[in-house]
Design a protein around this motif. Structure first.
Motif, PDB file in Angstrom:
ATOM      1  N   ALA A 113       8.088  10.530 -44.553  1.00 40.57           N
ATOM      2  CA  ALA A 113       9.353  10.274 -45.235  1.00 40.57           C
ATOM      3  C   ALA A 113      10.059   9.079 -44.615  1.00 40.57           C
ATOM      4  N   THR A 114      10.909   8.473 -45.402  1.00 42.18           N
ATOM      5  CA  THR A 114      11.754   7.387 -44.922  1.00 42.18           C
ATOM      6  C   THR A 114      13.168   7.937 -44.852  1.00 42.18           C
ATOM      7  N   ILE A 115      13.712   7.942 -43.653  1.00 44.95           N
ATOM      8  CA  ILE A 115      15.024   8.528 -43.397  1.00 44.95           C
ATOM      9  C   ILE A 115      16.003   7.420 -43.029  1.00 44.95           C
ATOM     10  N   GLY A 116      17.170   7.430 -43.646  1.00 42.30           N
ATOM     11  CA  GLY A 116      18.178   6.415 -43.368  1.00 42.30           C
ATOM     12  C   GLY A 116      19.287   6.940 -42.496  1.00 42.30           C
ATOM     13  N   TYR A 117      19.883   6.037 -41.728  1.00 47.85           N
ATOM     14  CA  TYR A 117      21.068   6.363 -40.935  1.00 47.85           C
ATOM     15  C   TYR A 117      22.089   5.255 -41.148  1.00 47.85           C
ATOM     16  N   GLN A 176      26.035   0.311 -46.998  1.00 45.78           N
ATOM     17  CA  GLN A 176      24.878   0.716 -46.205  1.00 45.78           C
ATOM     18  C   GLN A 176      24.055   1.773 -46.939  1.00 45.78           C
ATOM     19  N   GLN A 177      24.734   2.760 -47.517  1.00 43.94           N
ATOM     20  CA  GLN A 177      24.014   3.825 -48.209  1.00 43.94           C
ATOM     21  C   GLN A 177      23.235   3.280 -49.405  1.00 43.94           C
ATOM     22  N   LYS A 226      16.205  10.594 -47.500  1.00 45.62           N
ATOM     23  CA  LYS A 226      17.397  11.299 -47.028  1.00 45.62           C
ATOM     24  C   LYS A 226      18.190  10.314 -46.184  1.00 45.62           C
ATOM     25  N   ILE A 227      19.518  10.378 -46.311  1.00 44.56           N
ATOM     26  CA  ILE A 227      20.387   9.477 -45.553  1.00 44.56           C
ATOM     27  C   ILE A 227      21.407  10.300 -44.783  1.00 44.56           C
ATOM     28  N   GLN A 281      25.770  13.122 -36.772  1.00 46.37           N
ATOM     29  CA  GLN A 281      24.792  12.807 -37.811  1.00 46.37           C
ATOM     30  C   GLN A 281      23.570  12.079 -37.240  1.00 46.37           C
ATOM     31  N   LEU A 282      23.781  11.257 -36.217  1.00 44.96           N
ATOM     32  CA  LEU A 282      22.637  10.612 -35.561  1.00 44.96           C
ATOM     33  C   LEU A 282      21.762  11.672 -34.908  1.00 44.96           C
TER      34      LEU A 282
END
Length: 184
Positions: free
Chosen positions: A2-6, A19-20, A30-31, A46-47
């Motif tokens: 998966a590719t996860i965003g922060y 950013q989102q 998922k972000i 959240q991090l």
């Protein structure tokens, strides 16, 4: 895989929208997003959730390196945790960062040092500005959030400091500070 965003901004008044949107356009499944200072990774819930969420084979994506960390030490701890989990790391606006190569690790460290330097300079400027305002008599600090007379009155009536604090929704230390400052 998966590719996860922060995504992160420093203050409540700032928007996470850009950013989102960039993370979504980059294919993030998922972000995780938050409005918190980037000075210490340990303060960002959240991090921590994103780092717990990612699994081997996943990729953690941020728009800019300074969104992830403002401290070289924090940056290296985060990258080490990702590496230990088998998670790759990508920065959208700084595409040369690839933690699987020596030059990518060097670039990561250099950009992390620049982000930390910028944060330190900003803090120094803010401190200098506050000191200059104090000298001019302009800076008085944050305004009082509670009238000390209310607390003094409650104390004089025999109300317990903890009860006063709870009733007024303030810290007990505030009540004790005013109690100790009151003339005997």
């Amino acid at each position: 895989m998966a590719t996860i965003g922060y995504a992160r901004v420093s203050s409540v008044g700032q928007s996470l929208d850009i950013q989102q949107a960039a993370l979504a356009d980059a294919g993030c499944d998922k972000i995780f997003a938050e409005k918190k200072s980037g000075r210490r990774a340990s303060d960002r819930e959240q991090l921590a959730l994103a780092l717990d969420y990612v699994r081997a084979g996943d990729t953690l994506v941020v728009t800019r390196l300074d969104r992830l960390a403002r401290s070289v030490i924090d940056l290296h701890h985060i990258i080490a945790k990702l590496t230990d989990k088998g998670v790759s790391f990508r920065v959208l606006q700084q595409s040369g960062i690839d933690t699987s190569t020596s030059s990518g690790k060097l670039l990561l460290t250099m950009l992390g040092a620049v982000a930390e330097f910028e944060a330190d300079i900003r803090a120094e400027r803010q401190k200098d500005g506050i000191e200059a305002a104090k000298v001019k008599g302009v800076y008085k600090g944050r305004p009082a959030s509670i009238d000390p007379a209310i607390i003094q009155s409650a104390l004089a009536a025999g109300e317990a400091p903890a009860t006063i604090a709870k009733r007024l929704n303030i810290a007990r230390s505030t009540v004790y500070r005013l109690k100790d400052a009151a003339p005997a």
